[in-house]
Write a protein that holds these residues in place. Structure first.
Motif, mmCIF file in Angstrom:
data_model
loop_
_atom_site.group_PDB
_atom_site.id
_atom_site.type_symbol
_atom_site.label_atom_id
_atom_site.label_comp_id
_atom_site.label_asym_id
_atom_site.label_seq_id
_atom_site.Cartn_x
_atom_site.Cartn_y
_atom_site.Cartn_z
ATOM 1 N N PHE A 283 0.814 -1.219 0.000
ATOM 2 C CA PHE A 283 0.000 0.000 0.000
ATOM 3 C C PHE A 283 0.852 1.276 0.000
ATOM 4 C CE2 PHE A 283 -3.476 -2.670 2.173
ATOM 5 C CZ PHE A 283 -4.030 -2.997 0.938
ATOM 6 N N ALA A 284 2.141 1.128 0.240
ATOM 7 C CA ALA A 284 3.033 2.293 0.212
ATOM 8 C C ALA A 284 3.633 2.537 -1.168
ATOM 9 C CB ALA A 284 4.161 2.103 1.236
ATOM 10 N N LEU A 285 3.408 1.610 -2.101
ATOM 11 C CA LEU A 285 3.989 1.728 -3.448
ATOM 12 C C LEU A 285 3.139 2.610 -4.354
ATOM 13 C CD1 LEU A 285 5.001 -2.007 -4.109
ATOM 14 C CD2 LEU A 285 6.552 -0.116 -3.549
ATOM 15 N N GLN A 286 3.784 3.143 -5.368
ATOM 16 C CA GLN A 286 3.094 3.824 -6.450
ATOM 17 C C GLN A 286 2.885 2.839 -7.596
ATOM 18 O OE1 GLN A 286 2.036 7.088 -6.184
ATOM 19 N NE2 GLN A 286 2.790 6.882 -4.074
ATOM 20 N N GLU A 287 1.901 3.092 -8.429
ATOM 21 C CA GLU A 287 1.619 2.212 -9.554
ATOM 22 C C GLU A 287 2.856 2.075 -10.440
ATOM 23 O OE1 GLU A 287 -1.489 2.618 -13.088
ATOM 24 O OE2 GLU A 287 -2.513 2.336 -11.152
ATOM 25 N N ILE A 303 7.810 -6.700 -4.156
ATOM 26 C CA ILE A 303 6.454 -6.561 -4.699
ATOM 27 C C ILE A 303 6.475 -5.594 -5.870
ATOM 28 C CG2 ILE A 303 4.105 -5.743 -4.222
ATOM 29 C CD1 ILE A 303 4.482 -6.458 -1.324
ATOM 30 N N TYR A 304 5.725 -5.952 -6.912
ATOM 31 C CA TYR A 304 5.497 -5.056 -8.041
ATOM 32 C C TYR A 304 4.022 -4.658 -8.034
ATOM 33 C CZ TYR A 304 4.651 -3.654 -12.921
ATOM 34 O OH TYR A 304 4.266 -2.972 -14.046
ATOM 35 N N LEU A 305 3.766 -3.347 -7.902
ATOM 36 C CA LEU A 305 2.390 -2.853 -7.905
ATOM 37 C C LEU A 305 1.968 -2.595 -9.352
ATOM 38 C CD1 LEU A 305 -0.193 -1.915 -6.581
ATOM 39 C CD2 LEU A 305 0.878 0.308 -6.162
#
Length: 483
Positions: A283-287, A303-305
């Motif tokens: 949830f802290a990542l940007q697209e 993780i890859y968002l």
């Protein structure tokens, strides 16, 4: 066994109420639309040939309309075919009862749409992908699967399966919504118990309380760093060289659930899924961003968002688990042997040894006491205990400590443990004080069933329902004919 919810007089595990209609006959919504999940294709074909009604009825005739859903005559026949293929004796299941079950399914799905219950495309897609993988193991090729579905191509087959799965998920969520706020007070539990005649009170089987102490092999810091460096190299190759993240998941990822989900998980901020550390990073990542390596109880991840859709996050990840050395495995076993000997010698109690030495944080502070995941208390009914746990304690006397046992999970993680039966309650007639939690669950079940009955009676009157002439002679337990 009656299929109508109104006729249920037995206890249902309503903690999993979203699927209780499936339990009734081992039938789901998909059965009515050609989904064949468990039976091999040849068995299904044999079952089709063995059911005269399947050949006799008009395949495309409309049996009923419920809201915006249609039930075909062939849907009823195929439901019987599926049961026969699974080895269920259908001689005691009248067609009217099975037809009533299909009516219920469509009523739930219709009102789920009316109540704006949403099933995401990602959830449906994962379910379809998983089912296709399962089917391919049976039929061998996509071409055969498409032929079995009587479709022209894979795309049209997937389109039909998508609609089937969507209706199924909507029905399940509608069922859950009906009972989600139903609760029972202690006074209601007491009244429920007192209404049971003394000679009809249930008998509860022998129950055990079990404790365990766990020793996990220690992973060296050097091995952890190797895994972290490898994950960093994966990220650099994707970011700097344009390599495919998905390809690396397929080739190197060690999470078996990724393949089943189509190499993508959908996280919802409102519905916790995955462990806390995983959600926090995602949830802290940007697209389009890839995380730095981080650790959970399962190993190390990046993780890859892929995409953000409101509260839903589509993510992929690579999981790597550090390797455990032979020396670390032997050390863990020897460490637990020493703990066991201290308990046997009387130097320390089992509970204190668990608090001091166990590597299992979930049970450590409770003196090693295991919690029954079904009842959320410490008691395990002997006839319903997990087979693996039963095999480990079946020969233990009360207060006896087991030998050191080796255990390996489906991901290859090794641990050692010792167990002890800390209490035993022999088979007995239900007692209000002793069995309060079980009695409370039964009282809640009864109240939830009544809530479903009331909801169903109201919604039938509010919904457009048309039953074909061929089925109007059925004696339904619900008022489908609106008499």
């Amino acid at each position: 066994m009656p299929l109508k919810i109104n006729n249920l007089k037995f206890t249902i595990n309503l903690k999993q109420f979203v699927v209780f209609t499936l339990t009734l006959l081992f039938v789901n919504v998909a059965i009515a639309q050609e989904i064949i999940e468990a039976a091999a294709v040849e068995e299904v074909k044999k079952a089709v040939d063995s059911v005269p009604a399947f050949k006799a009825r008009k395949v495309d005739g409309v049996a009923a309309v419920v809201g915006e859903y249609i039930i075909l005559e062939s849907d009823i026949d195929k439901a019987f075919v599926q049961l026969e293929a699974q080895g269920v004796n259908t001689s005691d299941i009248p067609p009217c009862q099975l037809f009533g079950k299909l009516l219920e399914d469509k009523l739930y799905a219709h009102h789920a749409i009316q109540d704006s219950i949403v099933v995401s495309d990602a959830e449906i897609r994962r379910s379809v992908d998983y089912q296709i993988d399962q089917f391919l193991e049976q039929v061998g090729s996509m071409e055969k699967l498409v032929q079995f579905y009587k479709k022209d191509d894979e795309a049209s087959m997937r389109e039909e399966m998508t609609e089937i799965n969507k209706a199924q998920m909507l029905a399940q969520r509608m069922q859950a919504k009906i009972v989600e706020e139903v609760e029972v007070t202690p006074e209601e539990v007491r009244e429920f118990f007192n209404r049971i005649p003394k000679d009809e009170r249930p008998t509860f089987g022998t129950e055990l309380k079990v404790a365990q102490i766990v020793a996990e092999p220690k992973i060296s810091e050097e091995e952890k760093q190797k895994v972290i460096d490898r994950l960093k190299s994966f990220k650099a190759d994707v970011v700097e060289n344009g390599a495919s993240f998905r390809s690396k998941v397929v080739l190197y990822g060690e999470d078996p659930g990724m393949k089943q989900s189509g190499y993508k998980y959908t996280l919802d901020r409102k519905k916790p899924k995955m462990v806390k550390e995983f959600r926090q990073v995602a949830f802290a990542l940007q697209e389009g961003e890839i995380s730095e390596p981080f650790e959970t109880d399962f190993g190390f991840h990046i993780i890859y968002l892929e995409k953000i859709r409101g509260q839903e996050y589509d993510v992929s990840h690579i999981l790597l688990r550090p390797r455990v050395s032979t020396e670390a495995v032997n050390e863990a076993k020897e460490r637990l042997n020493k703990v066991r000997q201290r308990i046997i010698d009387g130097d320390i109690s089992f509970a204190d040894a668990a608090r001091e030495a166990s590597d299992e944080k979930e049970t450590r502070n409770d003196g090693g006491q295991l919690i029954n995941p079904k009842t959320q208390d410490y008691n395990f009914e002997l006839t319903r205990i997990d087979p693996e746990l039963y095999s480990q304690i079946q020969n233990l006397k009360d207060d006896e400590v087991s030998l050191v046992l080796k255990e390996e999970d489906r991901m290859g993680k090794v641990l050692f443990k010792i167990l002890k039966v800390t209490d035993r309650i022999d088979e007995h007639e239900a007692d209000y004080a002793k069995d309060y939690l079980k009695i409370k669950e039964q009282a809640l079940n009864e109240k939830q069933i009544k809530a479903v009955e009331k909801w169903q009676a109201t919604k039938i009157m509010d919904t457009y329902i048309k039953i074909s002439e061929a089925h109007r002679d059925c004696e339904f337990s619900s008022n489908w004919l609106k008499n």
